[in-house]
Write a protein that holds these residues in place. Structure first.
Motif, PDB file in Angstrom:
ATOM      1  N   UNK B  48       4.634  27.784 -31.095  1.00 47.76           N
ATOM      2  CA  UNK B  48       3.935  28.998 -30.590  1.00 47.76           C
ATOM      3  C   UNK B  48       2.859  28.407 -29.442  1.00 47.76           C
ATOM      4  N   UNK B  49       2.239  27.412 -29.648  1.00 45.40           N
ATOM      5  CA  UNK B  49       1.301  26.906 -28.844  1.00 45.40           C
ATOM      6  C   UNK B  49       1.721  26.814 -27.384  1.00 45.40           C
ATOM      7  N   UNK B  51       4.137  28.265 -25.962  1.00 49.65           N
ATOM      8  CA  UNK B  51       4.319  29.337 -25.104  1.00 49.65           C
ATOM      9  C   UNK B  51       3.113  30.052 -24.402  1.00 49.65           C
ATOM     10  N   UNK B  52       1.807  29.427 -25.142  1.00 47.63           N
ATOM     11  CA  UNK B  52       0.513  29.908 -24.117  1.00 47.63           C
ATOM     12  C   UNK B  52       0.329  29.434 -22.985  1.00 47.63           C
ATOM     13  N   UNK B 201      12.824  40.540 -34.821  1.00 46.09           N
ATOM     14  CA  UNK B 201      12.295  41.503 -33.799  1.00 46.09           C
ATOM     15  C   UNK B 201      10.906  40.872 -33.673  1.00 46.09           C
ATOM     16  N   UNK B 202      10.338  40.269 -34.519  1.00 49.50           N
ATOM     17  CA  UNK B 202       8.909  39.745 -34.287  1.00 49.50           C
ATOM     18  C   UNK B 202       9.089  38.416 -33.576  1.00 49.50           C
ATOM     19  N   UNK B 204      11.283  38.227 -31.012  1.00 51.86           N
ATOM     20  CA  UNK B 204      11.680  38.764 -29.422  1.00 51.86           C
ATOM     21  C   UNK B 204      11.109  38.066 -28.423  1.00 51.86           C
ATOM     22  N   UNK B 206      11.204  34.585 -27.637  1.00 48.10           N
ATOM     23  CA  UNK B 206      11.512  33.110 -27.757  1.00 48.10           C
ATOM     24  C   UNK B 206      12.625  32.625 -27.140  1.00 48.10           C
ATOM     25  N   UNK B 258      11.006  46.002 -20.987  1.00 46.83           N
ATOM     26  CA  UNK B 258      10.650  44.673 -21.737  1.00 46.83           C
ATOM     27  C   UNK B 258      11.558  44.192 -22.667  1.00 46.83           C
ATOM     28  N   UNK B 259      11.894  43.322 -22.916  1.00 47.97           N
ATOM     29  CA  UNK B 259      12.926  42.330 -23.794  1.00 47.97           C
ATOM     30  C   UNK B 259      14.192  43.207 -23.811  1.00 47.97           C
ATOM     31  N   UNK B 268       5.819  37.382 -22.599  1.00 52.09           N
ATOM     32  CA  UNK B 268       5.138  38.258 -23.215  1.00 52.09           C
ATOM     33  C   UNK B 268       3.818  38.024 -23.008  1.00 52.09           C
ATOM     34  N   UNK B 269       3.155  39.584 -22.547  1.00 49.23           N
ATOM     35  CA  UNK B 269       1.462  39.385 -22.405  1.00 49.23           C
ATOM     36  C   UNK B 269       1.124  40.878 -22.870  1.00 49.23           C
ATOM     37  N   UNK B 371       4.838  41.888 -18.536  1.00 47.52           N
ATOM     38  CA  UNK B 371       5.747  40.591 -19.033  1.00 47.52           C
ATOM     39  C   UNK B 371       6.532  40.012 -17.655  1.00 47.52           C
TER      40      UNK B 371
END
Lengths: 1013, 492
Positions: B48-49, B51-52, B201-202, B204, B206, B258-259, B268-269, B371
């Motif tokens: 995850x880091x 993606x930041x 869905x959570x 979405x 990646x 979005x998505x 994502x933002x 996004x």
């Protein structure tokens, strides 16, 4: 070898003598005999003058110190006087024989000086130490006692970082010795501290600044930036009576100087030249003086009540003070109450214990930085609309609105103190243990209501706050320091030895927690709480609680263990040797580099005690001393050595967007970090001439700091990220200079005066930066508001030297523009920059050294006059050779008002060679020598006129003494600098001397009163 | 008595000396790098880091949209003086080796690469579910490839870092070596990542198999390997995955889309300034009233007039003053001239803004929630069309090109006629022009001009010099810091 008797024993003797005298009863004319000797060594004193008070009758002691005198029944008192000794008055009473001990006047060399872990007679001191007494310090009214040192101590350069109430100071001792934190450490009654803003000047008895390695090496790893030793007031066993004193001062502050800015009409004319047709009638535009709109006169007051006393086995001091300062900018103030309690109990002849405690609750209100917007706001805008609402101030924001909506507070309490015990183990050994504590609690609170400033056409301007904001944070810190020392004192024949050894431990912790929210239900302070139900944006169903953090203060989180030792040997009061050693271990360093050793050696020669000098009448005292040593600096964060994981890396996935926690490697750590070491050599001379009427102290110092702990940029491919720097031991800096302290003290009948002059030269040079492969070799800093750096620290230049383009006149004609290399944006009438590298182009490589923010010379002149009941003090302070970067002028992304120099603009060939054609920003505002100004100044720091009430009046009011005074501070400053004040201090040594819109220093006019009972 | 004193003292001293641990103070609330990542949960955090980095302001070409500013599509924007000396040089190709932003972009891309390397190097050592582990590594390699792709396009050969412990001094690899690394990263990612629809869905957003293949196609276009480009672009187009075009062009970049089906990879933002928002859209947001941002990246008149008559995409690309969007009237900035004319009275600039970053609302905060679409399906279709045309399959190319035009038409048969030409050269130009209109202000134009060899022709009048401006200069401070191990690009 003569035995020294502690002072309170002398007093006892005198008292006993007096009692004996009183007991004997009185007769008419009779003979009285006596003997006078020196208290210090019991040597008899020939030639002592004895006068019967109120008469002209008297006698002189013979070669053996004996005297005989005829007295009558009406004669009450004898006055003994002798050069170099304090006058002494003795009641005659019924005595027939008087034994008088004369106390030596406190002169240059027999004062006692406080040094680390002990005291030393000034004559035995081999280090360079500046001493100031309470009366010197009290002349300045300031929240921070260090401000009293401005222009008073050679080699000590104190600068205010802002004129805001409660604002900090930048203190530099002997130049700028490092590229990181250059502030000295403070030792208050034995407790080591980083800051003394909690302390009231009124509670201080003496302050000594330890400057050279011989003096500071006992503080080892923390001594390199100098050490300020502070002793607070205490009672003294044997003092005759309890002294109650009260002092009060009330002053009004006002803006000492306004910046010369363009008027509305002038601004309109210039605007029309930049953009024709901006204002149709320049005579019809409003003229708002924003400085007058914002700055106000504001009171400052300081009150103190203290009680000093002692009983048979106890000494105490109690002080309570109130300092309150309102800022000359509205909504800024600072208030501190200080409670001080010092006491010592003597259990028996061997054991004493006691405590020194200070408790200081404070409150500070911070105004937003309107100084900057006042400078920028266009003068032809009205502060208010006709309906009384705030007028729009384009690009800047209306400073009055900023003030109106600002609510920023700091409130807290700080407690500092120690408990100690001292046990006399034998005739020669004394053990002392002290447990010191520094604990503080601070709460910050900020509230901004939702508001909008409207344009004249009714649309919203850029100055608004969509939702009310409330943030709160609190931080606590505590530090304990346990010090155990064993002192050895031995005297035999002509030898005098003193030594101290010790072991200390320290633990320092600090933690902060904070949170913020928006959309608070009401604006009143009663509602300034982060209650979750209120801080909800119901329209969007967003919880507006945020800004949550909880962490430790990385600068205040470490442990230390230290071993210390010092030996001082004096032979025949002439030859002195001092050796000091400290070994420090700190948790800030990895195990392999954890301990650092800091030795120093010094020699001294009291030439004045040699007979061949003693024979020279002119010279009363003379000492020559030299020292060498290594001292350290460790002011880095506790985690610089660790490579840490950054756990604040959110990933945003899903629809609707949601945050998921992430973490990864942060920047690299440096486990190889070690102590920064300063090697300092000092040669000094102390002399007293004409019975110490003229005193001179001069020192030459040379110090080089190596392995400086500096944060450097690393190659981008390491992945440390934009702007992230890693700390290395990778620089060295040299400082050298001469310090002179001259004094002249004289008393002519009822007129006495003292003139003190101090001067310090500083030469500062970076000797190396970087060195390891792949890290910076220069340090760029001093970023202006627009992100452009204006300082460069490079080998061969002073730390934080200004750099930029060197202006070289103005392009007067197109032909001239064509003939010279110029930036693509340059036009006729614009500044011509020097092609420093002569490559035919003007670009970043042509930026060059433009001066240093470090003064080459600082000085102070202090004059005290006393005539009968009147006293006058004049304190002047100044510096020269430094530059100031006028950063507030150089940052112009939008059309702002101008300083008046723009009025002398270029308007055609030959009209100006320094002031380009006007523009609201852009090319001519590229950082260049245009913005570098001479920072030299002379400031009349204090003028005080005092009047002491006659005893006849005071005694009726049960007072011992009473004095009233009037005072003016900062009332006159001579400088070429165009800003509010040429004193531009900064904690950062790399970004110093840049005026980004500093809060002005006020001129203060005050009246005050000192009373003792 | 004396003896007692000495011995207690000695005892006390010895007691203190025992406290060796006293000087061992560990970081508080923070792990050290030796201790991370070591668990399956850590592996997720570390993934995850990475993606930041995509939301870092600097990730987006150093902060300001210089790729668009360097193209013929936009000018600096904001008010005339704002960031003048920092950004104007990108518009007229007078930027230097110390130009603002270059170092930020460089450093931030390498920061992302480091975060990817943490996963690629450390996660294989963690005992955990193999599929999940491969997915994490696949995500990391996709993102590493993405970061290197920016580096190699911007600067050519750059230092190649594939470990968390690179040496302090590292010379530049060749561009070919960097491309080979990107290729292997993206192929690994394509081989191990699930399809977009296979994520919960959570998850979405990646990196997915489709995203990896689409990026590969793009990379091959830059390498002029049109066979591979065709293969990978078509693999996305023809995948079982349900990619498609939004019915309305404006939703290709909007909050609503979005998505959505058109999104192949997006950043994502959330709608707030700070850690979870993205300043990319705030940088370009409407300046003034409503106050949505700084107003950089102003569309040029040239872009405006390049659209075919009636192309609805023009209106969905540029916000003009007076326009009402989502019920909000755009009044613009008081310090910016509405119209700027040259000395001859020709309009050279009109105050207008980038509509593709528009987020409904009036606050600055919400603007952080845009996004950014890095790869949209329309882009993939046009890549497929371009590759097919280059591979001499014009009729197949027309299918994908016209699919994009059809959507743009939004049912209006009077506009954007179907393209029918099969002339390779003609079609190449048409596809490039279509890309300009479909993908305007999304950061593609400058690269497209470069890789198709049109940069000198189109940007020459703006100051572009072939053989120099094909690559950005290595940031001067990186060269200084490297003490000689980094060399500058030609002609800088």
């Amino acid at each position: 070898m003569h035995k020294r008797i502690p002072n309170h024993n002398i007093l006892k003797l005198v008292i006993v003598c007096s009692l004996v005298l009183l007991a004997s009863g009185g007769f008419a004319q009779r003979l009285i005999k006596g003997n006078v000797s020196a208290a210090e060594n019991k040597e008899t004193l020939p030639g002592v003058n004895i006068i019967i008070k109120g008469t002209t009758r008297g006698a002189v002691t013979d070669l053996d110190g004996n005297f005989t005198l005829e007295v009558s029944a009406t004669d009450k008192t004898l006055r003994f006087s002798f050069t170099g000794y304090e006058d002494q008055e003795v009641e005659i009473g019924n005595a027939s024989f008087l034994t008088i001990l004369m106390k030596e006047k406190s002169t240059l060399l027999n004062e006692v000086v406080v040094i680390g872990y002990g005291t030393v007679r000034k004559s035995d001191l081999t280090g360079s130490v500046s001493s100031l007494k309470s009366e010197d310090l009290l002349k300045t009214t300031a929240s921070n006692p260090m401000q009293s040192l401005q222009g008073k101590a050679a080699g000590v350069h104190v600068t205010t970082t802002s004129g805001a109430p409660g604002a900090g100071l930048s203190v530099r001792i002997r130049g700028v010795g490092t590229l990181n934190d250059s502030e000295p450490i403070y030792v208050v009654d034995g407790v080591i501290l980083n800051d003394i803003s909690f302390l009231s000047t009124n509670d201080i008895a003496s302050m000594e600044v330890l400057k050279d390695a011989s003096a500071t090496a006992i503080y080892g790893s923390r001594g390199a930036n100098g050490v300020v030793m502070i002793q607070t007031n205490r009672g003294k066993i044997g003092q005759e009576k309890t002294v109650v004193s009260f002092s009060s001062e009330y002053g009004m502050q006002r803006l000492a100087k306004k910046i010369d800015l363009l008027s509305g009409r002038e601004f309109a004319i210039i605007s029309n030249e930049i953009k024709p047709g901006s204002y149709n009638n320049v005579d019809a535009v409003p003229n708002t003086d924003w400085q007058d709109q914002v700055f106000r006169t504001a009171p400052v007051q300081n009150h103190q009540l203290s009680v000093t006393g002692a009983s048979k086995n106890m000494e105490y001091y109690f002080g309570i003070g109130l300092f309150r300062q309102d800022g000359i900018v509205p909504k800024s103030n600072y208030q501190r109450i200080s409670v001080k309690f010092n006491n010592t109990y003597y259990v028996n002849d061997y054991v004493k214990f006691g405590s020194n405690l200070t408790l200081s609750p404070y409150e500070q209100r911070n105004a937003p930085n309107v100084t900057y917007s006042v400078y920028r706001a266009q003068p032809l805008l009205n502060p208010y609309y006709a309906d009384g609402s705030f007028g729009v101030v384009y690009n800047v924001g209306n400073p009055l609105a900023d003030l109106a909506y600002s609510n920023s507070f700091n409130r807290g309490i700080r407690g500092v103190g120690n408990l100690f015990t001292e046990i006399k183990l034998s005739k020669h050994f004394t053990f002392k243990s002290s447990y010191g504590l520094d604990a503080g609690l601070n709460k910050a609170e900020n509230f901004t209501p939702a508001y909008t400033i409207y344009n004249p056409d009714g649309t919203a301007s850029q100055q608004f706050n969509e939702f009310s904001d409330l943030s709160k944070s609190s931080s606590d810190n505590y530090s304990w320091l346990w010090e155990n020392t064993l002192t050895y004192e031995q005297r035999f024949d002509k030898h005098r030895i003193s030594a101290v050894g010790g072991y200390t431990m320290q633990k320092t912790r600090s933690e902060a927690i904070g949170l913020a929210g928006q959309n608070i239900i009401r604006n009143e302070s009663d509602f300034w709480y982060l209650e979750p139900p209120y801080i909800l944006d119901e329209a969007n169903n967003i919880n507006m609680l945020g800004g949550i953090y909880n962490n430790v203060d990385a600068n205040q989180f470490y442990n230390m263990i230290s071993y210390l030792f010092r030996a001082n040997y004096t032979y025949n009061d002439r030859y002195i040797l001092t050796a000091t050693f400290r070994r420090d271990g700190s948790s800030k360093f990895s195990e392999q580099n954890r301990y650092g050793n800091f030795p120093s050696f010094a020699i001294g020669w009291n030439a004045g005690n040699e007979s061949f000098i003693r024979d020279i009448d002119l010279i009363s005292t003379l000492k020559i001393r030299a020292s060498w040593g290594k001292i350290g600096n460790e002011k880095i964060t506790y985690f610089d050595r660790f490579a840490r994981v950054n756990s604040n890396l959110m990933a945003i996935f899903s629809n609707p967007d949601a945050a998921y926690p992430g973490a990864s490697y942060g920047k690299s750590g440096n486990p190889d970090l070690k102590w920064e070491t300063t090697t300092q050599t000092d040669i000094g001379i102390e002399a007293g001439i004409l019975q110490d009427k003229l005193t001179l102290e001069a020192d030459y110092y040379y110090k080089v700091t190596d392995d400086i702990l500096v944060e450097l940029s690393t190659p981008g491919h390491l992945g440390n990220g934009q702007g992230q720097k890693v700390r290395y031991n990778a620089a060295s800096v040299m400082n050298r200079g001469l310090e002179v302290n001259l004094g002249w003290r004289e008393k002519i009948r009822e007129f006495s005066y003292h003139i003190g002059l101090i001067g310090t030269t500083i030469y500062n040079e970076v000797q190396s930066i970087g060195g390891n492969s792949g890290i910076d070799s220069v340090l760029i800093d001093g970023y202006l508001g627009n992100g452009i750096p204006v300082t460069l620290s490079r080998v061969g230049l002073p730390i934080g030297a200004f750099y930029g383009y060197q202006t070289d006149g103005i392009f007067q004609t197109q032909a001239e523009l064509d003939a010279y290399p110029h930036a693509s944006l340059a036009e006729v009438g614009d500044l011509r920059f020097l092609d420093v590298n002569k490559d035919g182009k003007i670009n970043g490589f042509d930026r060059t050294y433009l001066g240093s923010p470090i003064p080459k010379f600082t000085f102070g002149l202090n004059i005290d006059l006393q005539y009968k009941a009147f006293d006058l003090t004049l304190d002047l302070q100044g510096q020269s050779g430094n530059k100031i970067f006028n950063g507030k002028d150089a940052v112009r992304p939008d059309p702002y008002n101008f300083e008046h120099n723009v009025w002398d603009r270029w308007t055609g060939a030959g009209t100006s060679t320094s002031e380009p054609k006007p523009s609201f920003g852009g090319y001519n505002y590229t950082p260049s020598s245009r913005f570098v100004q001479d920072g030299s100044f002379v400031r009349l720091r204090n003028v005080i006129i005092g009047y002491s009430l006659p005893k006849t009046i005071t005694s009726k009011m049960l007072m011992q003494s009473a004095r009233v005074f009037i005072k003016g501070s900062n009332i006159l400053t001579l400088t070429k600098f165009t800003g509010y004040t040429p004193e531009i201090g900064s904690y950062s040594v790399l970004a110093n001397g840049i005026d980004n819109g500093i809060y002005p220093i006020a001129a203060v006019y005050s009246i005050g009163l000192n009373v003792t009972f | 008595m004396k003896k007692i004193h000495y011995s207690t003292l000695l005892a006390a001293l010895m007691l203190f000396s025992g406290c060796k641990d006293f000087l061992d103070v560990k970081p508080q609330g923070q792990l050290t790098q030796e201790a991370f990542p070591t668990t399956p949960a850590d592996a997720l955090l570390a993934t995850n880091g990475i993606y930041a980095s995509l939301r870092s302001w600097h990730y987006h070409s150093g902060g300001y949209p210089i790729l668009d500013i360097m193209s013929d599509d936009t000018r600096k924007g904001s008010n005339p003086n704002d960031q003048l000396s920092n950004l104007e040089p990108y518009d007229n190709f007078t930027f230097t080796t110390t130009q603002d932003g270059l170092d930020r972009w460089w450093a931030t891309l390498y920061e992302g690469i480091k975060r990817a390397n943490v996963v690629i190097e450390k996660v294989p050592l963690i005992t955990m579910d193999t599929n999940l582990r491969n997915r994490y590594i696949g995500e990391a390699r996709f993102l590493r490839g993405l970061f290197y792709f920016d580096l190699v396009r911007a600067w050519g050969g750059v230092p190649k870092v594939t470990t968390t412990t690179p040496p302090l001094k590292l010379e530049r690899s060749t561009a070919a070596e960097i491309y080979a690394l990107i290729e292997s990263d993206l192929q690994f990612a394509g081989g191990h990542l699930p399809e977009k629809s296979a994520y919960n869905s959570e998850d979405l957003g990646r990196a997915s198999k489709g995203a990896a293949n689409a990026l590969l196609a793009k990379m091959y276009l830059f390498e002029k390997d049109f066979m591979q480009a065709e293969q990978y672009a078509l693999s996305v187009v023809n995948s079982t995955e349900f990619y498609g075009l939004e019915p309305f062009f404006k939703d290709a970049n909007s909050k609503l889309g979005e998505h959505g089906i058109e999104s192949v990879f997006e950043i994502g933002a959330m709608e707030t300034e700070g850690d979870v928002g993205n300043q990319y859209a705030n940088t370009q947001g409407v300046r003034g009233t409503p106050n949505r941002g700084w107003g950089f990246n102003r569309p040029t008149q040239d872009l405006r007039y390049s659209f075919e008559d009636g192309d609805p995409r023009l209106d969905a690309t540029i916000i003009d003053l007076g326009e009402v969007i989502d019920g909000i009237e755009i009044l613009g900035d008081g310090t910016t001239p509405d119209i700027t004319e040259d000395e001859d009275g020709n309009i050279i600039e009109v105050e207008c803004y980038n509509q593709k970053v528009w987020i409904p609302g009036t606050s600055t905060n919400t603007q952080f929630g845009h996004n950014r679409r890095l790869i949209r399906f329309a882009d993939v279709l046009l890549m497929a069309a371009e590759a097919l045309n280059e591979n001499n399959k014009p009729s197949e190319a027309l299918v994908y090109l016209n699919r994009v035009r059809e959507r743009a038409r939004e049912g209006n048969t009077q506009i954007l006629p179907e393209i029918t030409t099969t002339s390779k050269d003609e079609l190449r130009n048409i596809i490039l022009e279509e890309r300009r209109h479909e993908l305007a202000l999304e950061g593609h134009r400058f690269w497209d001009l470069l890789r198709t060899g049109k940069a000198a022709e189109v940007l020459g009048p703006l100051g572009f010099v072939s053989g120099k401006h094909d690559l950005l200069p290595i940031p001067q401070n990186e060269i200084d810091i490297s003490q000689g191990s980094l060399t500058q690009n030609p002609n800088w």
